[in-house]
Scaffold this motif. Structure first.
Motif, PDB file in Angstrom:
ATOM      1  N   PRO A   1      57.203  71.581  48.190  1.00 14.93           N
ATOM      2  CA  PRO A   1      57.566  72.271  49.433  1.00 14.93           C
ATOM      3  C   PRO A   1      57.229  73.754  49.391  1.00 14.93           C
ATOM      4  O   PRO A   1      57.383  74.406  48.368  1.00 14.93           O
ATOM      5  CB  PRO A   1      59.074  72.088  49.519  1.00 14.93           C
ATOM      6  CG  PRO A   1      59.440  71.082  48.508  1.00 14.93           C
ATOM      7  CD  PRO A   1      58.350  71.048  47.493  1.00 14.93           C
ATOM      8  N   ARG A   2      56.759  74.256  50.547  1.00 16.63           N
ATOM      9  CA  ARG A   2      56.569  75.705  50.649  1.00 16.63           C
ATOM     10  C   ARG A   2      57.736  76.335  51.392  1.00 16.63           C
ATOM     11  O   ARG A   2      57.930  77.537  51.347  1.00 16.63           O
ATOM     12  CB  ARG A   2      55.245  76.042  51.315  1.00 16.63           C
ATOM     13  CG  ARG A   2      55.164  75.721  52.767  1.00 16.63           C
ATOM     14  CD  ARG A   2      53.843  76.172  53.336  1.00 16.63           C
ATOM     15  NE  ARG A   2      53.879  76.074  54.773  1.00 16.63           N
ATOM     16  CZ  ARG A   2      52.897  76.381  55.553  1.00 16.63           C
ATOM     17  NH1 ARG A   2      51.782  76.814  55.047  1.00 16.63           N
ATOM     18  NH2 ARG A   2      53.017  76.259  56.839  1.00 16.63           N
ATOM     19  N   SER A   3      58.528  75.494  52.092  1.00 11.05           N
ATOM     20  CA  SER A   3      59.759  75.990  52.711  1.00 11.05           C
ATOM     21  C   SER A   3      60.750  74.848  52.867  1.00 11.05           C
ATOM     22  O   SER A   3      60.364  73.705  53.080  1.00 11.05           O
ATOM     23  CB  SER A   3      59.477  76.632  54.072  1.00 11.05           C
ATOM     24  OG  SER A   3      59.076  75.645  55.004  1.00 11.05           O
ATOM     25  N   VAL A   4      62.033  75.186  52.735  1.00 15.38           N
ATOM     26  CA  VAL A   4      63.126  74.232  52.920  1.00 15.38           C
ATOM     27  C   VAL A   4      64.177  74.936  53.772  1.00 15.38           C
ATOM     28  O   VAL A   4      64.620  76.037  53.422  1.00 15.38           O
ATOM     29  CB  VAL A   4      63.744  73.800  51.570  1.00 15.38           C
ATOM     30  CG1 VAL A   4      64.909  72.851  51.785  1.00 15.38           C
ATOM     31  CG2 VAL A   4      62.692  73.173  50.666  1.00 15.38           C
ATOM     32  N   THR A   5      64.557  74.322  54.889  1.00 15.70           N
ATOM     33  CA  THR A   5      65.505  74.940  55.809  1.00 15.70           C
ATOM     34  C   THR A   5      66.529  73.913  56.258  1.00 15.70           C
ATOM     35  O   THR A   5      66.185  72.769  56.551  1.00 15.70           O
ATOM     36  CB  THR A   5      64.773  75.468  57.067  1.00 15.70           C
ATOM     37  OG1 THR A   5      63.729  76.339  56.660  1.00 15.70           O
ATOM     38  CG2 THR A   5      65.726  76.208  57.984  1.00 15.70           C
ATOM     39  N   SER A   6      67.781  74.323  56.329  1.00 14.13           N
ATOM     40  CA  SER A   6      68.849  73.455  56.813  1.00 14.13           C
ATOM     41  C   SER A   6      69.056  73.713  58.302  1.00 14.13           C
ATOM     42  O   SER A   6      69.142  74.856  58.735  1.00 14.13           O
ATOM     43  CB  SER A   6      70.134  73.756  56.043  1.00 14.13           C
ATOM     44  OG  SER A   6      71.187  72.986  56.555  1.00 14.13           O
ATOM     45  N   ILE A   7      69.116  72.624  59.088  1.00 17.80           N
ATOM     46  CA  ILE A   7      69.376  72.712  60.526  1.00 17.80           C
ATOM     47  C   ILE A   7      70.463  71.685  60.837  1.00 17.80           C
ATOM     48  O   ILE A   7      70.207  70.485  60.783  1.00 17.80           O
ATOM     49  CB  ILE A   7      68.110  72.393  61.355  1.00 17.80           C
ATOM     50  CG1 ILE A   7      66.960  73.328  60.995  1.00 17.80           C
ATOM     51  CG2 ILE A   7      68.416  72.452  62.842  1.00 17.80           C
ATOM     52  CD1 ILE A   7      65.634  72.959  61.648  1.00 17.80           C
ATOM     53  N   HIS A   8      71.663  72.152  61.118  1.00 19.27           N
ATOM     54  CA  HIS A   8      72.820  71.275  61.340  1.00 19.27           C
ATOM     55  C   HIS A   8      73.000  70.357  60.135  1.00 19.27           C
ATOM     56  O   HIS A   8      73.115  70.840  59.022  1.00 19.27           O
ATOM     57  CB  HIS A   8      72.697  70.497  62.648  1.00 19.27           C
ATOM     58  CG  HIS A   8      72.535  71.368  63.862  1.00 19.27           C
ATOM     59  ND1 HIS A   8      73.452  72.323  64.225  1.00 19.27           N
ATOM     60  CD2 HIS A   8      71.557  71.433  64.792  1.00 19.27           C
ATOM     61  CE1 HIS A   8      73.039  72.944  65.316  1.00 19.27           C
ATOM     62  NE2 HIS A   8      71.890  72.426  65.685  1.00 19.27           N
ATOM     63  N   ASP A   9      72.956  69.051  60.316  1.00 18.17           N
ATOM     64  CA  ASP A   9      73.111  68.106  59.205  1.00 18.17           C
ATOM     65  C   ASP A   9      71.763  67.611  58.686  1.00 18.17           C
ATOM     66  O   ASP A   9      71.688  66.597  58.004  1.00 18.17           O
ATOM     67  CB  ASP A   9      73.998  66.924  59.611  1.00 18.17           C
ATOM     68  CG  ASP A   9      73.412  66.111  60.753  1.00 18.17           C
ATOM     69  OD1 ASP A   9      72.447  66.569  61.399  1.00 18.17           O
ATOM     70  OD2 ASP A   9      73.918  65.001  61.007  1.00 18.17           O
ATOM     71  N   CYS A  10      70.712  68.330  59.020  1.00 18.13           N
ATOM     72  CA  CYS A  10      69.360  67.962  58.595  1.00 18.13           C
ATOM     73  C   CYS A  10      68.785  69.032  57.670  1.00 18.13           C
ATOM     74  O   CYS A  10      69.145  70.200  57.753  1.00 18.13           O
ATOM     75  CB  CYS A  10      68.429  67.830  59.802  1.00 18.13           C
ATOM     76  SG  CYS A  10      68.868  66.505  60.922  1.00 18.13           S
ATOM     77  N   VAL A  11      67.867  68.602  56.822  1.00 18.21           N
ATOM     78  CA  VAL A  11      67.105  69.517  55.992  1.00 18.21           C
ATOM     79  C   VAL A  11      65.647  69.303  56.344  1.00 18.21           C
ATOM     80  O   VAL A  11      65.153  68.176  56.334  1.00 18.21           O
ATOM     81  CB  VAL A  11      67.340  69.257  54.491  1.00 18.21           C
ATOM     82  CG1 VAL A  11      66.446  70.156  53.651  1.00 18.21           C
ATOM     83  CG2 VAL A  11      68.800  69.467  54.137  1.00 18.21           C
ATOM     84  N   ARG A  12      64.957  70.383  56.702  1.00 12.99           N
ATOM     85  CA  ARG A  12      63.551  70.318  57.068  1.00 12.99           C
ATOM     86  C   ARG A  12      62.740  70.950  55.953  1.00 12.99           C
ATOM     87  O   ARG A  12      63.035  72.042  55.483  1.00 12.99           O
ATOM     88  CB  ARG A  12      63.321  71.074  58.378  1.00 12.99           C
ATOM     89  CG  ARG A  12      61.959  70.821  58.955  1.00 12.99           C
ATOM     90  CD  ARG A  12      61.126  72.041  59.258  1.00 12.99           C
ATOM     91  NE  ARG A  12      61.637  73.340  58.962  1.00 12.99           N
ATOM     92  CZ  ARG A  12      61.118  74.131  58.020  1.00 12.99           C
ATOM     93  NH1 ARG A  12      60.144  73.756  57.251  1.00 12.99           N
ATOM     94  NH2 ARG A  12      61.614  75.336  57.837  1.00 12.99           N
ATOM     95  N   THR A  13      61.729  70.228  55.474  1.00 14.93           N
ATOM     96  CA  THR A  13      60.879  70.690  54.388  1.00 14.93           C
ATOM     97  C   THR A  13      59.434  70.623  54.847  1.00 14.93           C
ATOM     98  O   THR A  13      59.025  69.652  55.482  1.00 14.93           O
ATOM     99  CB  THR A  13      61.058  69.798  53.145  1.00 14.93           C
ATOM    100  OG1 THR A  13      62.440  69.719  52.842  1.00 14.93           O
ATOM    101  CG2 THR A  13      60.328  70.362  51.972  1.00 14.93           C
ATOM    102  N   GLU A  14      58.685  71.659  54.527  1.00 18.21           N
ATOM    103  CA  GLU A  14      57.289  71.743  54.958  1.00 18.21           C
ATOM    104  C   GLU A  14      56.420  72.006  53.732  1.00 18.21           C
ATOM    105  O   GLU A  14      56.801  72.758  52.845  1.00 18.21           O
ATOM    106  CB  GLU A  14      57.172  72.891  55.953  1.00 18.21           C
ATOM    107  CG  GLU A  14      55.808  73.160  56.480  1.00 18.21           C
ATOM    108  CD  GLU A  14      55.820  74.339  57.460  1.00 18.21           C
ATOM    109  OE1 GLU A  14      54.887  74.400  58.266  1.00 18.21           O
ATOM    110  OE2 GLU A  14      56.730  75.195  57.410  1.00 18.21           O
ATOM    111  N   GLY A  15      55.244  71.363  53.693  1.00 16.60           N
ATOM    112  CA  GLY A  15      54.352  71.569  52.565  1.00 16.60           C
ATOM    113  C   GLY A  15      52.896  71.410  52.943  1.00 16.60           C
ATOM    114  O   GLY A  15      52.562  70.864  53.995  1.00 16.60           O
ATOM    115  N   TRP A  16      52.049  71.878  52.067  1.00 18.62           N
ATOM    116  CA  TRP A  16      50.607  71.810  52.280  1.00 18.62           C
ATOM    117  C   TRP A  16      49.968  71.430  50.958  1.00 18.62           C
ATOM    118  O   TRP A  16      50.142  72.120  49.960  1.00 18.62           O
ATOM    119  CB  TRP A  16      50.094  73.166  52.752  1.00 18.62           C
ATOM    120  CG  TRP A  16      48.613  73.285  52.791  1.00 18.62           C
ATOM    121  CD1 TRP A  16      47.834  74.032  51.950  1.00 18.62           C
ATOM    122  CD2 TRP A  16      47.713  72.660  53.693  1.00 18.62           C
ATOM    123  NE1 TRP A  16      46.517  73.904  52.278  1.00 18.62           N
ATOM    124  CE2 TRP A  16      46.411  73.052  53.358  1.00 18.62           C
ATOM    125  CE3 TRP A  16      47.878  71.783  54.763  1.00 18.62           C
ATOM    126  CZ2 TRP A  16      45.289  72.619  54.035  1.00 18.62           C
ATOM    127  CZ3 TRP A  16      46.766  71.351  55.446  1.00 18.62           C
ATOM    128  CH2 TRP A  16      45.498  71.772  55.089  1.00 18.62           C
TER     129      TRP A  16
END
Length: 138
Positions: free
Chosen positions: A54-69
């Motif tokens: 992952p290049r970023s990990v963010t929590s949004i409410h009860d979710c975790v969003r992870t983005e990668g390349w």
């Protein structure tokens, strides 16, 4: 902990302790890119398959969003958590993603853009096209 395990720094036993037994999985992207499903089902060894760094990990409410390349593959994962376990997993490959909060607003002058919690930022956005826009409502 999940990505450390998937990068070979732990065992699949550690991964299984993070997942609900009735995990819901949803995938959007080219069929050959269902890398996470192959790892979670044991079809691919997590130490030899696709490397989810992952290049970023963010929590949004009860979710975790992870983005990668990963070279030619841009991916986004959205994990839903309940009681410390991952109960739902959404995987997006080579597509744009917008996360919106669709809960009713208390404000009468609520604007559409204020509902957007996150937009994907592929590193080569202007060098190639991605399939349509996917909207994830939470």
């Amino acid at each position: 902990m999940l990505y450390k395990a998937l990068l070979g720094q732990a065992t699949m036993e550690m991964v299984s302790k993070l997942l609900a037994s009735d995990l819901q999985y949803w995938f959007h992207g080219p069929p050959q890119c269902q890398h996470m499903m192959k790892v979670l089902t044991g079809e691919t060894d997590h130490k030899k398959g696709f490397k989810f760094e992952p290049r970023s990990v963010t929590s949004i409410h009860d979710c975790v969003r992870t983005e990668g390349w990963e070279g030619q593959a841009y991916w986004v994962h959205v994990w839903t958590l309940k009681n410390g376990l991952i109960t739902q997993f959404r995987e997006y490959f080579n597509t744009w993603l917008v996360v919106k909060d669709l809960r009713p607003s208390r404000w009468e002058d609520h604007k559409q853009d204020s509902m957007i919690l996150w937009r994907s930022q592929p590193p080569d956005l202007y060098c190639r096209s991605f399939p349509g826009l996917v909207v994830l409502a939470i």
